[in-house]
Design an enzyme around this catalytic site. Structure first.
Site, PDB file in Angstrom:
ATOM      1  N   ARG A 251       0.827  -1.214   0.000  1.00  0.00           N
ATOM      2  CA  ARG A 251       0.000   0.000   0.000  1.00  0.00           C
ATOM      3  C   ARG A 251       0.864   1.269   0.000  1.00  0.00           C
ATOM      4  O   ARG A 251       0.606   2.178  -0.795  1.00  0.00           O
ATOM      5  CB  ARG A 251      -0.977  -0.026   1.182  1.00  0.00           C
ATOM      6  CG  ARG A 251      -2.113  -1.026   0.990  1.00  0.00           C
ATOM      7  CD  ARG A 251      -2.952  -1.179   2.238  1.00  0.00           C
ATOM      8  NE  ARG A 251      -2.135  -1.594   3.382  1.00  0.00           N
ATOM      9  CZ  ARG A 251      -2.545  -1.577   4.636  1.00  0.00           C
ATOM     10  NH1 ARG A 251      -3.747  -1.133   4.942  1.00  0.00           N
ATOM     11  NH2 ARG A 251      -1.746  -1.992   5.601  1.00  0.00           N
TER      12      ARG A 251
ATOM     13  N   ASN B 135      -6.341  -2.703   1.755  1.00  0.00           N
ATOM     14  CA  ASN B 135      -6.327  -4.165   1.773  1.00  0.00           C
ATOM     15  C   ASN B 135      -7.765  -4.629   1.824  1.00  0.00           C
ATOM     16  O   ASN B 135      -8.572  -4.092   2.578  1.00  0.00           O
ATOM     17  CB  ASN B 135      -5.626  -4.683   3.029  1.00  0.00           C
ATOM     18  CG  ASN B 135      -4.113  -4.583   2.921  1.00  0.00           C
ATOM     19  OD1 ASN B 135      -3.567  -4.421   1.835  1.00  0.00           O
ATOM     20  ND2 ASN B 135      -3.449  -4.684   4.065  1.00  0.00           N
TER      21      ASN B 135
END
Ligand code: ZN
Ligand code: ZN
Ligand code: FE
Length: 753
Positions: free
Chosen positions: A25, A43
């Site tokens: 990320r 996520n």
């Protein structure tokens, strides 16, 4: 201005693979910023979902970056994109994780990365010599995750409050510890503790390390907490110490794994090829079986093996310890076939005068994972034990049966189960032998754990047809539809699963033991396999041997049985000859076996190489050693051959002429020439039988599996001569050829049914 460029598009990108717990990320965040893209990343289940808004051009640049510059430790297996409705964004942000029903890919544990290893030795750094240094590209993952998604509060790191400095790094997008869930330092912990097991005084941090190092240097043994459990650590150069370690582990006889500071250091003791160097440094940091160069280690460390199980440090603590104390035996801390110890309390209460201390920390290990074991064969890395660094990364088995969820129980030896959902077959870690009650308990607990983590509720179970397997009894207890699979069929199916083989395959399954459809003990099998079906095409002639657990160990007794059934009585020197003969004649405790493993045992004993398996496969390994030494010396292999008998629709392979040869030349030809000749004879026999089957059934694909194929001399010879005759040959790569492959094979058959 170009109209097309300025037109804004909004897309959803779903990235699958190892994309959680590897700094994915933050990576997405940074490339989005770089290209001036708006949107979010999060996520979701085991996937990463990116919503972005940008021009077409910027989007393409972004996608290019995503594919080519993904962080170390990540592995993208799929990128799906779709256009979605436009919405408003005020920048690019990492947002809260979501949940969904997709299978989750849980990241395997990662070794300390280069950047952290460098930082470890910078004197001015606030993590100077900190044994828990990590970042978003390294550190424990699978072993500390309590729930998904992988966020700090879902791991055992939640026991440690982040200090302000760490919090600062954790929230700075440019920092390499941005969203690193294992972030820690001297202020927030975990920290190192040493307990000498005799008084209540514990040393901490630097003092703890110093004391542990001193004890090792003076010939002591300590337990060191690692990623998936404890190791016992000691010097591999002190024979007395190594013998004590064997005593401590309950007289374990296997060669011990040895951890070295660097590949250069390994090269002082072992032969390391380029491929092997790559494997040593790979993400799983497995124990790699390498040929030993010399015998400078204590004799009991490698136990006369030609291999040394060498590996590199993968935790910062190991880096520090090995740097200080030199190469060290680092063997799983377990006692007599019990599972590896992972909990502090259990380790600290192990009162043994042979153990001089415990070097540990208070970060809990959620699930134990042993070190993986690999080797390079046929210029390809091959797994011998699939565990740390590999689990729970799936083996991809694309299939139309999208809905079906499967539990495959695996086998009882080298137990490892498999869970399947949506094209992903997740093999569990290695557990050991389920005959040991504590191993069975851990196996059962782990089934529950992984089903929960992966959100799998099996519709069907698959297990071995052996009536006494604990794994099969467990599968039966689940109360869901159950499929029984023949052991060697599962071996071959595992190769078919790994290589996505369809159509007919000649499966060659050679191992120690597996329950046959006729109730006999199989192990030297040629099976024609297709989809979920198989037909036995050939097997090693049945030999009556004396049953019971002890006879698996007693290779000398096995040799007597083989010689008796080959009418070579006069060559039997064993004084138990008459008793064994009588027992076989009267059918007392007698079993019929076509086991190739037993044949290797018999030959090893007959040649006077090893008469007993003090660990599984020892006699065969020592026989292989003689063949390797012969190859190195350029010794000619003694010619010998099996007799191949065509019987209606089944081929029988008779080892009698091989035994005749071995007996006749036992004292005239060298042991090396005979050992090598035997290996070549087995390879020739494989080729001959495959050619008969190819001629009759027009099948050109061969799959090799089973523990016997861990033998490099046999495997490389068989591959060579099969390929010379234009067979397409496949073998296990991402699961071991031994019973560690059974779960995957069962899954494949479950899917095909
Ligand atoms: Zn790192
Ligand atoms: Zn801190
Ligand atoms: Fe097997």
């Amino acid at each position: 201005m170009d109209k097309r460029k300025s037109k804004s598009i909004t897309k959803k990108i779903t990235v699958s693979g190892i994309v959680q717990g590897v700094g994915f990320r933050p990576f997405v965040y940074n490339i989005a910023k770089k290209h001036g893209i708006l949107g979010t990343v999060r996520n979701i289940g085991g996937l990463v979902e990116i919503i972005l808004q940008s021009s077409e051009e910027k989007y393409n640049d972004f996608l290019q970056d995503l594919k080519t510059n993904a962080p170390i430790g990540s592995e993208i297996t799929g990128i799906e994109t779709e256009n979605i409705n436009e919405r408003k964004f005020d920048g690019f942000r990492i947002i809260e994780s979501g949940n969904d029903e997709e299978i989750s890919i849980i990241p395997p544990d990662l070794p300390v990365c280069e950047s952290c290893e460098r930082e470890l030795f910078i004197g001015t750094d606030r993590r100077f010599l900190n044994p828990f240094i990590s970042c978003m590209s390294c550190g424990a993952r699978y072993t500390i995750i309590e729930e998904l998604p992988y966020d700090r509060h879902n791991t055992t790191m939640r026991d440690f409050d982040m200090c302000p400095s760490c919090r600062e790094e954790y929230t700075s997008p440019k920092n390499r510890r941005f969203h690193a869930q294992t972030i820690s330092c001297y202020d927030c912990g975990p920290y190192l503790i040493f307990n000498n097991l005799t008084d209540a005084n514990e040393l901490t941090e630097k003092d703890a390390f110093e004391e542990a190092a001193k004890i090792i240097e003076s010939g002591g043994i300590i337990a060191v907490k690692g990623i998936g459990g404890y190791h016992f650590a000691c010097s591999p150069f002190l024979e007395d110490t190594v013998l004590k370690l064997r005593e401590l582990k309950g007289r374990e006889a296997k060669p011990f794994a040895i951890m070295f500071e660097s590949v250069d250091s390994i090269r002082e003791y072992c032969i390391v090829s380029e491929k092997e160097e790559e494997l040593l440094k790979s993400k799983a940091r497995p124990i790699v079986l390498l040929y030993l160069k010399n015998d400078s280690m204590a004799p009991s460390a490698c136990q006369g093996s030609i291999y040394c199980g060498a590996f590199l440090p993968y935790t910062p603590l190991q880096v520090l310890l090995i740097k200080r104390c030199g190469p060290l035996i680092m063997t799983s801390a377990n006692i007599s076939n019990k599972p590896i110890i992972k909990d502090n309390q259990e380790m600290l209460s192990l009162k043994s005068p042979l153990l001089n201390g415990v070097l540990y920390n208070k970060r809990r290990i959620v699930r134990s994972v042993d070190d993986s074991v690999s080797k390079v064969m046929d210029s390809t890395p091959q797994l011998i034990r699939r565990s740390r660094g590999h689990v729970p990364y799936p083996v991809f088995c694309p299939n139309d049966k999208k809905e079906l969820q499967i539990f495959a129980a695996g086998g009882d030896l080298k137990a490892s189960f498999c869970l399947y959902k949506n094209g992903n077959a997740v093999m569990s870690q290695y557990f050991g032998d389920l005959e040991e009650r504590t191993v069975l308990e851990r196996y059962k607990a782990s089934v529950k754990d992984l089903c929960h983590m992966l959100k799998i509720t099996p519709d069907i179970a698959v297990c071995d047809m052996h009536p006494n397997y604990h794994s099969s009894k467990f599968a039966e207890s689940l109360g869901i539809p159950l499929i029984y699979v023949q052991h060697h069929h599962a071996h071959i199916a595992s190769v078919m699963a790994e290589h996505h083989l369809d159509g007919q395959v000649i499966g060659v399954a050679f191992d120690g033991t597996g329950y046959g459809t006729d109730g006999q003990i199989w192990g030297g099998e040629f099976l024609v396999c297709e989809g979920a079906e198989f037909k036995r095409a050939a097997h090693l002639r049945y030999t009556p041997i004396l049953g019971g657990d002890a006879s698996m160990r007693d290779a000398a007794k096995t040799a007597v049985c083989f010689l008796l059934s080959s009418n070579l009585d006069k060559y039997i020197k064993d004084e138990r000859k008459d008793i064994i003969k009588a027992a076989l004649k009267n059918n007392i405790n007698t079993v019929l076996t076509s086991s190739m493993g037993r044949l290797f045992d018999a030959v090893s004993s007959l040649l006077g190489i090893r008469h007993e398996n003090s660990y599984e496969g020892e006699c065969a390994a020592m026989l292989e050693k003689e063949a390797v030494l012969a190859l190195r010396k350029g010794t000619e292999p003694k010619n010998m051959a099996f007799e191949i008998k065509q019987k209606s629709d089944l081929i029988e392979i008779d080892p009698k002429p091989v035994f005749e040869s071995l007996c006749h030349h036992r004292y005239s030809a060298g042991i090396g020439s005979l050992a090598l000749g035997f290996h070549y004879a087995v390879a020739d026999m494989i080729l001959e039988v495959c050619e008969i089957i190819r001629k009759e059934q027009n099948i050109n694909t061969v799959a090799l599996s089973g523990g016997v194929f861990q033998n490099t001399v046999l495997m490389e010879r068989a591959l060579k001569i099969l390929r010379d005759k234009h067979f397409k040959v496949y073998y296990n790569v991402s699961v071991p050829p031994n019973d560690g492959s059974i779960g995957l094979g069962q899954t494949f058959i479950g899917l095909e049914r």
